[in-house]
Design a protein around this motif. Structure first.
Motif, short mmCIF file in Angstrom:
data_model
loop_
_atom_site.label_atom_id
_atom_site.label_comp_id
_atom_site.label_asym_id
_atom_site.label_seq_id
_atom_site.Cartn_x
_atom_site.Cartn_y
_atom_site.Cartn_z
N LEU A 79 0.85 -1.18 0.00
CA LEU A 79 0.00 0.00 0.00
C LEU A 79 0.88 1.23 0.00
O LEU A 79 1.89 1.29 0.72
N TRP A 80 0.52 2.21 -0.81
CA TRP A 80 1.28 3.44 -0.94
C TRP A 80 0.31 4.59 -0.70
O TRP A 80 -0.60 4.78 -1.48
N CYS A 81 0.46 5.31 0.42
CA CYS A 81 -0.52 6.31 0.79
C CYS A 81 0.05 7.71 0.63
O CYS A 81 1.20 7.97 0.98
N MET A 82 -0.78 8.60 0.14
CA MET A 82 -0.41 10.01 0.03
C MET A 82 -1.58 10.83 0.55
O MET A 82 -2.72 10.42 0.43
N ALA A 83 -1.27 11.99 1.09
CA ALA A 83 -2.35 12.83 1.60
C ALA A 83 -2.17 14.25 1.12
O ALA A 83 -1.05 14.70 0.83
N ASP A 97 -6.48 10.56 7.87
CA ASP A 97 -7.06 9.41 7.17
C ASP A 97 -5.98 8.45 6.70
O ASP A 97 -6.15 7.24 6.71
N VAL A 98 -4.86 9.04 6.26
CA VAL A 98 -3.74 8.19 5.84
C VAL A 98 -3.25 7.36 7.02
O VAL A 98 -3.00 6.16 6.90
N VAL A 149 3.37 1.79 3.08
CA VAL A 149 4.18 3.00 2.98
C VAL A 149 3.25 4.20 3.03
O VAL A 149 2.19 4.20 2.41
N GLY A 150 3.64 5.19 3.78
CA GLY A 150 2.84 6.40 3.82
C GLY A 150 3.74 7.62 3.79
O GLY A 150 4.81 7.62 4.39
N ILE A 151 3.29 8.62 3.08
CA ILE A 151 4.05 9.88 3.05
C ILE A 151 3.36 10.80 4.03
O ILE A 151 2.21 11.20 3.81
N ILE A 152 4.03 11.11 5.12
CA ILE A 152 3.38 11.74 6.25
C ILE A 152 4.12 13.02 6.63
O ILE A 152 5.33 13.01 6.87
N ASP A 153 3.37 14.12 6.66
CA ASP A 153 3.97 15.40 7.01
C ASP A 153 4.29 15.47 8.49
O ASP A 153 5.40 15.73 8.88
N ASN A 154 3.28 15.27 9.30
CA ASN A 154 3.51 15.39 10.73
C ASN A 154 2.67 14.37 11.47
O ASN A 154 1.56 14.04 11.04
N LEU A 155 3.21 13.86 12.53
CA LEU A 155 2.42 12.95 13.34
C LEU A 155 2.89 13.07 14.78
O LEU A 155 4.02 13.48 15.06
N THR A 200 3.69 -6.75 9.56
CA THR A 200 3.86 -6.03 8.30
C THR A 200 4.86 -4.89 8.51
O THR A 200 4.68 -4.09 9.42
N PRO A 201 5.88 -4.78 7.70
CA PRO A 201 6.77 -3.63 7.80
C PRO A 201 6.04 -2.35 7.38
O PRO A 201 5.30 -2.36 6.40
N VAL A 202 6.24 -1.31 8.15
CA VAL A 202 5.60 -0.03 7.83
C VAL A 202 6.70 1.01 7.60
O VAL A 202 7.64 1.08 8.38
N PHE A 203 6.57 1.77 6.55
CA PHE A 203 7.56 2.81 6.25
C PHE A 203 6.87 4.15 6.21
O PHE A 203 5.85 4.31 5.54
N MET A 204 7.43 5.12 6.93
CA MET A 204 6.93 6.48 6.84
C MET A 204 7.94 7.29 6.06
O MET A 204 9.12 7.29 6.40
N LEU A 205 7.50 7.97 5.03
CA LEU A 205 8.38 8.87 4.31
C LEU A 205 8.12 10.27 4.85
O LEU A 205 7.00 10.76 4.77
#
Lengths: 473, 271
Positions: B89-93, B128-129, B146-152, B169-174
């Motif tokens: 999964l490749w997530c963008m917001a 939502d991402v 994978v998710g592209i995340i500005d701030n968390l 599941t490996p999770v990657f935050m960009l």
């Protein structure tokens, strides 16, 4: 406009089907005309066919105005053939239809009796098939008008005339081999010499379950319980029909006359109760019972075939694809159908047209694969961004360029790759030829730039301008 | 007494083991992996086992607009999801697709990734991402998320870590270049593009600029729960017998300047 059907009054006045409307009006000035609605007719026919299943399970709609019933083995339930037909006719007349009934050993004979029999109810006894048919006109044999006309021209006016003629010479009378054979086949079908099975209609099962509790539901537990009961019934039925849910809706009716509709859609046909409950749980809690809910309807709006699958030996439950489709359902039902997608290549040279968004988990049809381009960026901008460029020579790659307010010095460049607009895709006249360059700046970032327009265009619209279209790794 | 001590050690070991399961370390280490193939695509001393573990990883870049983190993530994903029906999964917001562009199907196939493997998610809000990532990681239906995340926030990253462990599941935050703040990521990577090599067989442009060859980047593992650190300068290798520009990371042999007589010869030929 032509006449499709008439009532008896019009028939007496001399109006016949297939007549021109203007001719009919000339014959009868007071003629009242209604537009023919073919769809409503077929719907009504299938409703009647459904109702006729009270007499026998095998019912077939034949043509626009005929229904065939195979009453083998069911006549005695109504006290014999004659009482059964009387009963049938009586009920149909009560509903408001004029009806003609014919009963014979074969479909062909029954059809002929209904169309050309003298009385409204005609029955031919099993051993009197030839005699019963002998005096009916030849067109009663379900022949095409041309075939009936040519038989008529030969002086063969009734079906009885055909019995004595040798088959070979009868077939020879017709110009086409097919014509002759089909006339003989129709005759054989009517006389029972040739098998003609009846194909009973299979009605789609009703996948709609409703429940009206004795007291209005005022609490979520009650709603949940009702949902559970209805879901169990639906799933049991789906299991028998080998179907899976694609779309499910749950409608709740308020005592004071309101309605609340919850729905969920599924990426793959689904019959897993736990999964369906997860999708509905949040929505069920959101229901405000107000003064109570007293009606519930659960209906499968869309279903699809699903194969029964075998659980593994280990307690793994359903396998990876099942888990994936359930995940997709949860995401789609919360975030919307457009939020989740996959991309697939499309055969187009224009980069912005070279990929399409497709819904997830759709069976991939064997589409032609787009040509392999080794030099394509990893990300692409849907709308190419304008950049300011300083190029050494007009027809070359830029030396430096401004993108997002940052000046970038080009250290490596490759190109041009020329991509012309697709004239066949109804392109507006504004599309211009593009020269693409792959460039790298001092920091090592790589960009896909293009210059729209050529310097030596025959009719220059405006000077060429530069854009950035994508980023390389 | 000696027995008592022995018992205590076993006890402690067991407790550690259960703790490890919670953080997703021990379990994921046991996972069978095609590690021989992965070694093939990475520098020899690269911690390959790290990127396959079912943990939260954070990948950030040093400059604005640098997509070397995308490349690094895709390269890892290509290794993790080798088989046909393994998807990720490749997530963008929000503005992300406008900032750095959308994934391009032709570009993906060019580096040896089947676009059909990527399920993409594009929504307006980062929240939502994060929800989708947690849901996906927890379900265990995907090979990686994978998710592209500005701030968390810290709590949000904690939830992601737990979901990764739960669903194996490996999770990657960009993360963007100005990434800071605490997170529970197991490993934190920093990526930056480096001047790539030149392709001496490309004709020079009139101004003497050479064609781009293999792209290079620097990858730094600057924080990791198990104490490993490292810095590698890598480039994407064009493998033999494979489609050109395929993705695999090999340590550079040094930033040599191109040998001078090659381009000159090329120049002569051009005339």
């Amino acid at each position: 406009m032509r006449i499709f059907a008439t009532n008896s009054a019009a028939h007496i006045a001399g109006i016949k089907p297939a007549m021109r409307l203007s001719d009919a009006r000339a014959i009868c000035h007071q003629l009242q005309v209604r537009q023919h609605q073919a769809k409503a007719d077929t719907d009504e026919m299938s409703r009647i066919a459904c109702w006729l299943e009270r007499y026998t399970p095998s019912v077939q709609i034949h043509g626009p105005d005929t229904i065939l019933l195979d009453i083998t083995g069911s006549a005695h339930l109504f006290g014999g053939e004659n009482p059964m037909l009387t009963n049938l006719r009586h009920r149909l007349v009560q509903i408001g239809y004029t009806t003609r009934l014919g009963l014979a050993d074969t479909i062909g004979a029954a059809f002929a009796l209904v169309r050309y029999g003298e009385k409204d109810i005609t029955i031919i006894a099993p051993d009197k098939l030839h005699q019963g048919l002998a005096f009916l006109p030849v067109r009663a044999l379900r022949l095409s008008p041309e075939q009936a006309d040519s038989l008529y021209g030969l002086g063969l006016k009734t079906i009885g005339n055909l019995f004595d003629i040798p088959r070979a010479s009868l077939a020879r009378r017709f110009s086409g081999v097919r014509d002759g054979a089909s006339v003989l086949k129709r005759l054989d079908q009517a006389l029972g010499l040739c098998h003609e099975p009846l194909q009973p209609q299979r009605h789609p099962p009703s996948l709609r379950f409703s429940l009206n509790p004795a007291e209005p539901c005022l609490h979520h537990d009650g709603i949940k319980a009702v949902f559970d009961i209805l879901l169990d019934r639906l799933l049991a039925k789906l299991e028998r029909e080998m179907q899976g849910l694609r779309k499910l809706s749950f409608r709740c009716f308020y005592t004071d006359g309101g309605e609340k509709c919850l729905s969920a859609s599924f990426a793959k046909p689904c019959r897993v109760k736990k999964h369906i409950e997860i999708l509905f749980n949040d929505q069920l809690i959101d229901i405000d019972p107000r003064f109570g809910l007293d009606g519930f309807v659960l209906s499968a709006d869309l279903t699809d075939k699903v194969q029964a699958f075998q659980n593994g030996l280990l307690e793994e439950g359903h396998h990876q694809t099942g888990k994936l489709s359930e995940l997709i359902d949860r995401l789609v039902n919360r975030l919307g159908k457009d939020a989740i997608f996959q991309v697939e290549g499309y055969q187009s040279h224009l980069p912005e047209r070279a990929q399409n968004r497709v819904p997830v988990l759709q069976q991939a049809v064997n589409k032609p694969k787009p040509p392999h381009h080794p030099r394509r960026p990893i990300t692409i901008f849907t709308h190419p961004e304008t950049i300011e460029v300083i190029a050494e020579i007009p027809e070359g790659p830029p030396m430096r360029f401004h993108w997002r307010r940052v000046l970038r010095q080009v250290t490596r460049a490759r190109g041009p790759e020329r991509i012309a607009p697709e004239w066949w895709s109804g392109g507006s006249g504004t599309a211009r030829t593009r020269d693409y360059y792959e460039v790298e700046d001092i920091g090592g970032q790589r960009y896909w730039l293009f210059r729209a327009g050529l310097y030596d265009e025959p009719v220059p619209a405006s000077p060429p301008h530069w854009h950035i279209h994508g980023l390389f790794l | 007494m000696n027995e008592n001590r022995q018992q205590k050690i076993i006890d402690l070991q067991q407790r550690l083991a259960t703790a490890g399961v919670v953080f997703g370390v021990r379990n994921s280490l046991k996972q069978p992996s095609a590690s021989s193939e992965i070694h093939h695509d990475f520098p020899p001393d690269f911690p390959v086992d790290l990127v396959q573990m079912a943990v939260l990883n954070e990948i950030s870049t040093t400059t604005y607009g640098d997509i070397s983190s995308y490349g690094f993530a895709l390269m890892i994903l290509r290794q993790i999801a080798m088989a046909q029906d393994e998807k990720f999964l490749w997530c963008m917001a929000g503005r992300q697709p406008l900032e750095s562009g959308q994934l391009f199907a032709l570009g993906l196939s060019a580096i040896g990734i089947d676009p059909a493997k990527i399920i993409q998610l594009e929504v307006r809000r980062t929240i939502d991402v994060l929800w989708a990532m947690e849901e996906a990681a927890r379900s265990g239906a995907l090979k990686a998320v994978v998710g592209i995340i500005d701030n968390l926030t810290f709590t949000q990253s904690r939830r992601l870590s737990l979901a990764a462990a739960r669903g194996q599941t490996p999770v990657f935050m960009l993360r963007p270049y100005n990434n800071d703040g605490a997170s529970t990521a197991f490993s934190r990577w920093r990526l930056s593009s480096r001047p790539g090599q030149v392709n001496i067989y490309n004709p020079r442009t009139p101004s003497g600029i050479q064609g781009p060859g293999r792209a290079a980047f620097e990858v730094e593992l600057y924080q990791c729960r198990d104490g490993r650190r490292g810095k590698w300068v890598c480039h994407y290798e064009n493998q033999k017998h494979q489609t050109a520009h395929r993705l695999s990371v090999v340590a550079t042999t040094g930033n040599r300047t191109p040998v001078s007589h090659f381009p000159q010869r090329a120049k002569k030929r051009n005339r």
